[in-house]
Design a protein around this motif. Structure first.
Motif, PDB file in Angstrom:
ATOM      1  N   ASN A  15       1.179  -1.645   0.015  1.00  0.00           N
ATOM      2  CA  ASN A  15       0.285   0.031  -0.106  1.00  0.00           C
ATOM      3  C   ASN A  15       0.664   1.095   0.102  1.00  0.00           C
ATOM      4  O   ASN A  15       1.555   2.052   1.361  1.00  0.00           O
ATOM      5  N   HIS A  17       0.714   3.899   0.457  1.00  0.00           N
ATOM      6  CA  HIS A  17       0.125   5.540   0.799  1.00  0.00           C
ATOM      7  C   HIS A  17       0.386   5.227   2.087  1.00  0.00           C
ATOM      8  O   HIS A  17       0.530   6.124   2.294  1.00  0.00           O
ATOM      9  N   LEU A  18       0.857   4.030   2.808  1.00  0.00           N
ATOM     10  CA  LEU A  18       1.352   3.907   4.196  1.00  0.00           C
ATOM     11  C   LEU A  18       2.638   4.557   4.051  1.00  0.00           C
ATOM     12  O   LEU A  18       3.554   5.352   3.315  1.00  0.00           O
ATOM     13  N   PRO A  19       2.680   5.396   5.482  1.00  0.00           N
ATOM     14  CA  PRO A  19       4.115   6.234   5.805  1.00  0.00           C
ATOM     15  C   PRO A  19       5.355   5.175   5.780  1.00  0.00           C
ATOM     16  O   PRO A  19       4.926   3.713   5.848  1.00  0.00           O
ATOM     17  N   LEU A  22       5.923   4.781  11.511  1.00  0.00           N
ATOM     18  CA  LEU A  22       4.628   4.524  12.215  1.00  0.00           C
ATOM     19  C   LEU A  22       5.296   5.361  13.929  1.00  0.00           C
ATOM     20  O   LEU A  22       6.465   4.004  13.826  1.00  0.00           O
ATOM     21  N   SER A 120      -5.195   0.499   4.292  1.00  0.00           N
ATOM     22  CA  SER A 120      -6.181   0.751   5.406  1.00  0.00           C
ATOM     23  C   SER A 120      -5.966   2.503   5.814  1.00  0.00           C
ATOM     24  O   SER A 120      -6.329   3.339   4.254  1.00  0.00           O
ATOM     25  N   HIS A 122      -6.360   5.992   7.152  1.00  0.00           N
ATOM     26  CA  HIS A 122      -5.480   6.610   7.524  1.00  0.00           C
ATOM     27  C   HIS A 122      -5.540   7.005   9.207  1.00  0.00           C
ATOM     28  O   HIS A 122      -7.107   7.780   9.210  1.00  0.00           O
ATOM     29  N   HIS A 124      -7.380   9.985  10.681  1.00  0.00           N
ATOM     30  CA  HIS A 124      -8.293  10.849  10.990  1.00  0.00           C
ATOM     31  C   HIS A 124      -9.675  11.418  11.865  1.00  0.00           C
ATOM     32  O   HIS A 124      -9.257  10.724  12.728  1.00  0.00           O
TER      33      HIS A 124
END
Length: 192
Positions: A15, A17-19, A22, A120, A122, A124
């Motif tokens: 993914n 878009h995952l950092p 963490l 996942s 994120h 928010h």
């Protein structure tokens, strides 16, 4: 990168878009509350809800989040009974960009149910875009319950907005000077 967890490349590539980094869990957040093993079977969900209500009144504002672990809640109905004993005004319905099936009174399925495990959610603010005429209708408190653990992953990350606010510095003042942030929702017509 002290105090951070680095994802392995194979996990990160699943993914994009995952950092990459963490934050690792830290002591004291969220506050962990567990019943003593000899007490677990002695109360119904309503009794645990009454006990949780007292803990929330004392600790939630100070701690930001409370994790109740090990309560004998095994069905959506149990969770509903627990929530009703908290004596907190529920929202009228689950709303937002994703329809959430209702499992019991005031209990809705996770918004990402049925999503591929490579996706996942994120961090928010839950339903922060709701409200009209400067009258917000977003939830003031949100409760999660895991009835069936995920085979893999399934974490619900919690963050303290006050920490993000401090990190953003002048950026927030810049948004405020320009009139804030505007949300536009463009939803496809699925009837077509």
């Amino acid at each position: 990168h002290a105090g951070r967890l680095m994802l392995e490349p194979s996990e990160r590539d699943a993914n994009l878009h995952l950092p990459v980094f963490l934050n690792a869990p830290r002591p004291g957040f969220p506050l962990l509350v567990q019943p003593q093993p000899r007490q677990v079977g002695r109360h119904e969900p309503e009794g645990w809800g009454e006990a949780a209500r007292a803990v929330l009144r004392l600790e939630l504002r100070k701690r930001g989040a409370v994790l109740f672990r090990g309560l004998p809640i095994s069905t959506p109905d149990d969770f509903s009974r627990f929530l009703s004993a908290l004596d907190i005004q529920p929202m009228s319905a689950s709303s937002g960009v994703n329809t959430r099936p209702q499992l019991a009174e005031n209990v809705f399925e996770a918004s990402n149910a049925g999503s591929p495990s490579s996706h996942s959610l994120h961090a928010h603010n839950e339903q922060a875009y709701l409200g009209q005429d400067d009258e917000p209708s977003f939830p003031r408190k949100i409760f999660f319950c895991c009835v069936e653990p995920a085979a893999e992953g399934g974490q619900t990350p919690l963050v303290l907005n006050s920490e993000y606010h401090a990190e953003l510095g002048d950026l927030l003042a810049g948004f405020a000077a320009r009139g804030g942030v505007r949300y536009n929702r463009h939803m496809p017509d699925l009837r077509a």
